[in-house]
Motif scaffolding. Structure first.
Motif, PDB file in Angstrom:
ATOM      1  N   LYS A  33       0.880  -1.168   0.000  1.00  0.00           N
ATOM      2  CA  LYS A  33       0.000   0.000   0.000  1.00  0.00           C
ATOM      3  C   LYS A  33       0.916   1.215   0.000  1.00  0.00           C
ATOM      4  O   LYS A  33       1.587   1.504   0.989  1.00  0.00           O
ATOM      5  N   GLU A  35       2.351   4.837   0.107  1.00  0.00           N
ATOM      6  CA  GLU A  35       2.046   6.114   0.756  1.00  0.00           C
ATOM      7  C   GLU A  35       2.745   7.285   0.069  1.00  0.00           C
ATOM      8  O   GLU A  35       2.273   8.421   0.138  1.00  0.00           O
ATOM      9  N   ALA A  36       3.871   7.025  -0.568  1.00  0.00           N
ATOM     10  CA  ALA A  36       4.616   8.080  -1.259  1.00  0.00           C
ATOM     11  C   ALA A  36       5.449   7.455  -2.366  1.00  0.00           C
ATOM     12  O   ALA A  36       5.915   6.325  -2.238  1.00  0.00           O
ATOM     13  N   GLY A  69       5.825   2.588   1.657  1.00  0.00           N
ATOM     14  CA  GLY A  69       4.477   2.308   2.135  1.00  0.00           C
ATOM     15  C   GLY A  69       4.500   1.163   3.120  1.00  0.00           C
ATOM     16  O   GLY A  69       5.519   0.913   3.785  1.00  0.00           O
ATOM     17  N   THR A  70       3.400   0.470   3.224  1.00  0.00           N
ATOM     18  CA  THR A  70       3.300  -0.667   4.150  1.00  0.00           C
ATOM     19  C   THR A  70       2.926  -1.927   3.384  1.00  0.00           C
ATOM     20  O   THR A  70       2.191  -1.868   2.389  1.00  0.00           O
ATOM     21  N   ARG A  86       6.653  -1.371   7.463  1.00  0.00           N
ATOM     22  CA  ARG A  86       6.960  -0.172   6.661  1.00  0.00           C
ATOM     23  C   ARG A  86       8.168  -0.505   5.783  1.00  0.00           C
ATOM     24  O   ARG A  86       9.198  -0.962   6.281  1.00  0.00           O
ATOM     25  N   GLU A 101      -2.072   3.520  -5.826  1.00  0.00           N
ATOM     26  CA  GLU A 101      -2.348   3.238  -4.413  1.00  0.00           C
ATOM     27  C   GLU A 101      -1.713   1.936  -3.947  1.00  0.00           C
ATOM     28  O   GLU A 101      -1.356   1.791  -2.770  1.00  0.00           O
ATOM     29  N   SER A 118      10.343   9.286   7.364  1.00  0.00           N
ATOM     30  CA  SER A 118       8.965   9.345   6.880  1.00  0.00           C
ATOM     31  C   SER A 118       8.835   8.580   5.575  1.00  0.00           C
ATOM     32  O   SER A 118       9.834   8.236   4.929  1.00  0.00           O
ATOM     33  N   PHE A 119       7.595   8.327   5.167  1.00  0.00           N
ATOM     34  CA  PHE A 119       7.378   7.688   3.869  1.00  0.00           C
ATOM     35  C   PHE A 119       7.948   8.551   2.744  1.00  0.00           C
ATOM     36  O   PHE A 119       8.534   8.023   1.788  1.00  0.00           O
ATOM     37  N   GLU A 120       7.771   9.867   2.859  1.00  0.00           N
ATOM     38  CA  GLU A 120       8.291  10.757   1.813  1.00  0.00           C
ATOM     39  C   GLU A 120       9.818  10.657   1.729  1.00  0.00           C
ATOM     40  O   GLU A 120      10.388  10.590   0.637  1.00  0.00           O
ATOM     41  N   LYS A 299       2.551  12.340  -2.721  1.00  0.00           N
ATOM     42  CA  LYS A 299       1.892  11.732  -1.572  1.00  0.00           C
ATOM     43  C   LYS A 299       0.610  11.067  -2.063  1.00  0.00           C
ATOM     44  O   LYS A 299      -0.167  11.656  -2.805  1.00  0.00           O
ATOM     45  N   HIS A 300       0.381   9.843  -1.644  1.00  0.00           N
ATOM     46  CA  HIS A 300      -0.762   9.072  -2.133  1.00  0.00           C
ATOM     47  C   HIS A 300      -1.930   9.116  -1.145  1.00  0.00           C
ATOM     48  O   HIS A 300      -1.741   9.426   0.017  1.00  0.00           O
TER      49      HIS A 300
END
Length: 300
Positions: A33, A35-36, A69-70, A86, A101, A118-120, A299-300
């Motif tokens: 999934k 996230e970025a 993401g995860t 993560r 996504e 962070s994800f970013e 960013k998603h």
């Protein structure tokens, strides 16, 4: 799932946000999934079709090579990871990329994202971090060696310079004249790479900036070595005066672990200059095309 879909080769108007079925992981694969994701200059080349002869995309296609993401699901045979971990992922250029996504990659293409990042940040480190290290390793330099890095303030150049410092080598940032102070702050030493060398004074160099590749080679002594991620201009290395090792990044999960550990400890910093929502992928690509002074992240 929502995805940024490239309908046809061309300009940014060929992107549309579409609903696609979420992929499922096969044996040895994982579902993330996302996230970025990061936008790289290579994505622009793919979008415009300049690589279509060598990397034909199954249009419509999803671009994006770097993601964080995860884990959402594990394919058969995947061990060492759990749903909810993560991670960052190194996606191949196959039209099933990270600007969506969800995405599927081999488990050998992921690494755990440290809690400190962070994800970013994670998405910004994948190809820049790997490529920077791989250029250094291609040279075989050791502590004390002096290495010129063109494009020293770009993301790959920064990664290479900071890794050179970690191993005790002496990087010199090759930058434009107006950025000499920034280059010195990063590397400790900098020179104007837009000016041809009066005489060669380096045994090793890393070329990350195409327009000045000829100047960079001119700074290298006969028999010296250049690791290059950009094409060498015709005539720039007349008579094979220096050894040029051209390379393109390779997926390496163990090295990605090391890159992330360096970032988590503060030894590696790749600045993020722009963050856009996934829906603004066109603006994100335009920011890269305009020479954004850092990573461009979605960013998603």
């Amino acid at each position: 799932m929502k995805a940024a879909l490239l309908k046809s080769y061309g300009d940014i108007d060929q992107f549309e946000i579409a609903d696609l079925p979420a992929p499922k992981p096969g044996p040895g694969e994982v579902l993330i999934k996302i996230e970025a994701s990061a936008v790289n200059p290579f994505d622009l080349i793919l979008r415009q079709g300049f690589m279509a002869q060598y990397i034909p995309l199954p249009l419509p296609a999803v671009l994006g090579g770097d993601a964080a993401g995860t884990l959402s699901a594990l394919g058969e045979g995947v061990t060492g990871f759990a749903v909810g971990d993560r991670v960052v992922a190194d996606f191949a250029a196959n039209g099933k990329g990270a600007h969506a996504e969800y995405g599927v990659v081999p488990a050998t293409s992921i690494a755990r994202l440290p809690a400190a990042l962070s994800f970013e940040q994670g998405a910004s480190l994948v190809k820049a971090g790997l490529t920077g290290r791989q250029t250094v390793e291609a040279l075989g330099v050791k502590a004390g060696d002096r290495v010129l890095v063109s494009g020293g303030l770009g993301t790959v150049g920064r990664s290479a310079i900071q890794y050179l410092k970690q191993i005790g080598a002496k990087p010199v940032a090759g930058v434009r004249p107006e950025r000499l102070n920034e280059g010195r702050e990063l590397a400790g030493e900098a020179l104007d790479i837009t000016v041809a060398a009066a005489s060669p004074s380096f045994d090793y160099a890393i070329s990350t900036a195409g327009p000045v590749a000829g100047n960079l080679i001119g700074h290298v002594r006969d028999g010296g070595t250049v690791a290059s991620i950009v094409p060498v201009p015709d005539g720039a290395n007349a008579g094979g005066r220096v050894i040029v090792r051209e390379l393109y990044h390779r997926t390496d999960a163990a090295m990605l672990d090391a890159v992330l550990a360096s970032a988590a400890s503060g030894d590696l910093v790749i600045p993020i200059s722009h963050t856009f929502p996934l829906e603004q992928i066109g603006l994100a690509q335009s920011a890269v095309a305009a020479g954004a002074p850092g990573k461009v992240v979605l960013k998603h």
